[in-house]
Design an enzyme around this catalytic site. Structure first.
Site, PDB file in Angstrom:
ATOM      1  CG  ASN A   1      -1.691   1.231   1.446  1.00 61.46           C
ATOM      2  OD1 ASN A   1      -1.796   2.051   0.520  1.00 61.46           O
ATOM      3  ND2 ASN A   1      -2.267   1.400   2.619  1.00 61.46           N
ATOM      4  CD1 TRP A   2       3.423   0.882  -2.765  1.00 65.95           C
ATOM      5  CD2 TRP A   2       3.446   1.922  -4.756  1.00 65.95           C
ATOM      6  NE1 TRP A   2       4.060   0.053  -3.663  1.00 65.95           N
ATOM      7  CE2 TRP A   2       4.090   0.669  -4.890  1.00 65.95           C
ATOM      8  CE3 TRP A   2       3.334   2.745  -5.876  1.00 65.95           C
ATOM      9  CZ2 TRP A   2       4.624   0.222  -6.102  1.00 65.95           C
ATOM     10  CZ3 TRP A   2       3.865   2.309  -7.090  1.00 65.95           C
ATOM     11  CH2 TRP A   2       4.511   1.063  -7.196  1.00 65.95           C
ATOM     12  CE  LYS A   3       0.153   3.408   4.737  1.00 68.99           C
ATOM     13  NZ  LYS A   3       0.127   3.563   6.175  1.00 68.99           N
TER      14      LYS A   3
ATOM     15  CG  HIS B   1      -5.678   1.710   5.271  1.00 67.70           C
ATOM     16  ND1 HIS B   1      -5.231   2.693   6.125  1.00 67.70           N
ATOM     17  CD2 HIS B   1      -4.653   0.845   5.109  1.00 67.70           C
ATOM     18  CE1 HIS B   1      -3.973   2.424   6.456  1.00 67.70           C
ATOM     19  NE2 HIS B   1      -3.600   1.303   5.852  1.00 67.70           N
TER      20      HIS B   1
ATOM     21  CD  GLU C   1      -2.878   5.408   6.811  1.00 69.83           C
ATOM     22  OE1 GLU C   1      -2.918   5.483   5.573  1.00 69.83           O
ATOM     23  OE2 GLU C   1      -1.917   4.898   7.434  1.00 69.83           O
TER      24      GLU C   1
ATOM     25  CD  GLU D   1      -3.363  -2.832   7.411  1.00 70.36           C
ATOM     26  OE1 GLU D   1      -2.217  -2.998   6.977  1.00 70.36           O
ATOM     27  OE2 GLU D   1      -4.053  -1.855   7.106  1.00 70.36           O
TER      28      GLU D   1
ATOM     29  N   GLY E   1       2.511   2.095  10.678  1.00 73.42           N
ATOM     30  CA  GLY E   1       3.430   3.218  10.493  1.00 73.42           C
ATOM     31  C   GLY E   1       4.148   3.638  11.760  1.00 73.42           C
TER      32      GLY E   1
ATOM     33  CB  SER F   1       5.417  -1.856  11.968  1.00 72.21           C
ATOM     34  OG  SER F   1       4.957  -0.530  12.216  1.00 72.21           O
TER      35      SER F   1
ATOM     36  N   GLY G   1       2.874  -1.194   4.275  1.00 69.95           N
ATOM     37  CA  GLY G   1       2.895   0.223   3.952  1.00 69.95           C
ATOM     38  C   GLY G   1       4.320   0.681   3.676  1.00 69.95           C
ATOM     39  N   GLY G   2       4.960   1.230   4.702  1.00 71.25           N
ATOM     40  CA  GLY G   2       6.288   1.838   4.551  1.00 71.25           C
ATOM     41  C   GLY G   2       7.297   0.973   3.803  1.00 71.25           C
TER      42      GLY G   2
END
Ligand code: PEP
Length: 252
Positions: free
Chosen positions: A9-11, A95, A97, A167, A173, A213, A234-235
């Protein structure tokens, strides 16, 4: 046996050039090896360019969200059919967010899951508790509410294209990854809920990914857990080496 899936997930990150370079590096690293499913979910504007960069590889394309109506007066929104036409086979839905920053409710998430699945996409349904909920021991109540609400009314055929991503919000993150035991416990609970609500076939077939993470270093122990069927990343999905290390860990 459930096939593992690693989705990035590149956000709201990457320029167009960065996105296509990242996709090309992931495509090169994965090649046509499909022992583990691999997908990348870039920002909407880069979908077609990233899709082109993935051509010939086993890496699938996904979107980070989708609208719950099929078309019409919904300014700024993107329909499942538009995503499919851009080459997407996956859409992330719910998600944390979007739930916590943008106020997306369980009812909208259920609607999105239905529309995405009706249009032939695979839905990656995200769920998980906040830190405050875990500290009060409420996580299982949260899982139950989220699974029940998001999956209400799905047909057996639609369940075949549903992926759940557990998640924990406190792990996203933050660098604070869930322990393999915490992840396994949550995944087993969610699978148990699926079993109670929808029966053995759906419970045994639905992939449940862990997200929060995940790195190349911690992925192996998480992915060894019997109910952890992959990772939503993610990251670490923004760097080819770290993302490919997670894919390698999923291959075992
Ligand atoms: C995510 O946003 O889905 C996620 C898991 O992020 P990170 O890997 O950066 O914690």
């Amino acid at each position: 046996m459930r096939k593992k899936l690693v989705a990035g997930n590149w956000k709201m990150n990457t320029t167009r050039a960065e996105a296509t370079a990242l996709a090309a590096a992931v495509a090169k690293g994965v090649g046509t090896d499909d022992r583990v499913g691999v997908a990348v979910c870039p920002p909407f504007p880069w979908l077609t360019a990233v899709g082109d960069a993935l051509t010939g590889s086993a890496v699938a394309l996904g979107a980070q969200d989708v609208h719950y109506e099929k078309k019409g007066a919904f300014t700024g929104e993107v329909s499942p059919a538009m995503l499919a036409e851009c080459g997407c086979t996956y859409a992330i839905i719910g998600h944390s967010e979007r739930r916590h920053i943008l106020g997306e409710a369980d009812s909208a998430i259920n609607h999105k899951v239905h529309t995405a699945l009706e249009e032939g996409l695979h839905a990656i349904l995200c769920m998980g508790e906040t830190l405050a909920e875990r500290e009060r021991g409420l996580q299982e109540r949260v899982f139950q509410r989220q699974v029940y609400a998001a999956c209400a009314g799905l047909t057996d055929e639609q369940f075949g294209r549903l992926v759940i991503a557990y998640e924990p919000v406190w792990a996203i993150g933050t660098g604070k990854v869930a322990t393999p035991e915490q992840a396994q416990e949550a995944h087993a609970f969610v699978r148990g809920k699926l079993r109670a609500l929808y029966g053995d076939k759906i419970a045994d077939a639905t992939p449940i990914l862990y997200g929060g993470s995940v790195t190349g270093e911690n992925a192996r122990d998480l992915l060894k857990q019997p109910d952890v069927d992959g990772a939503l990343v993610g990251g670490a999905s923004l760097k080819p080496d770290s993302f490919l290390a997670i894919v390698a860990a999923a291959r075992g």
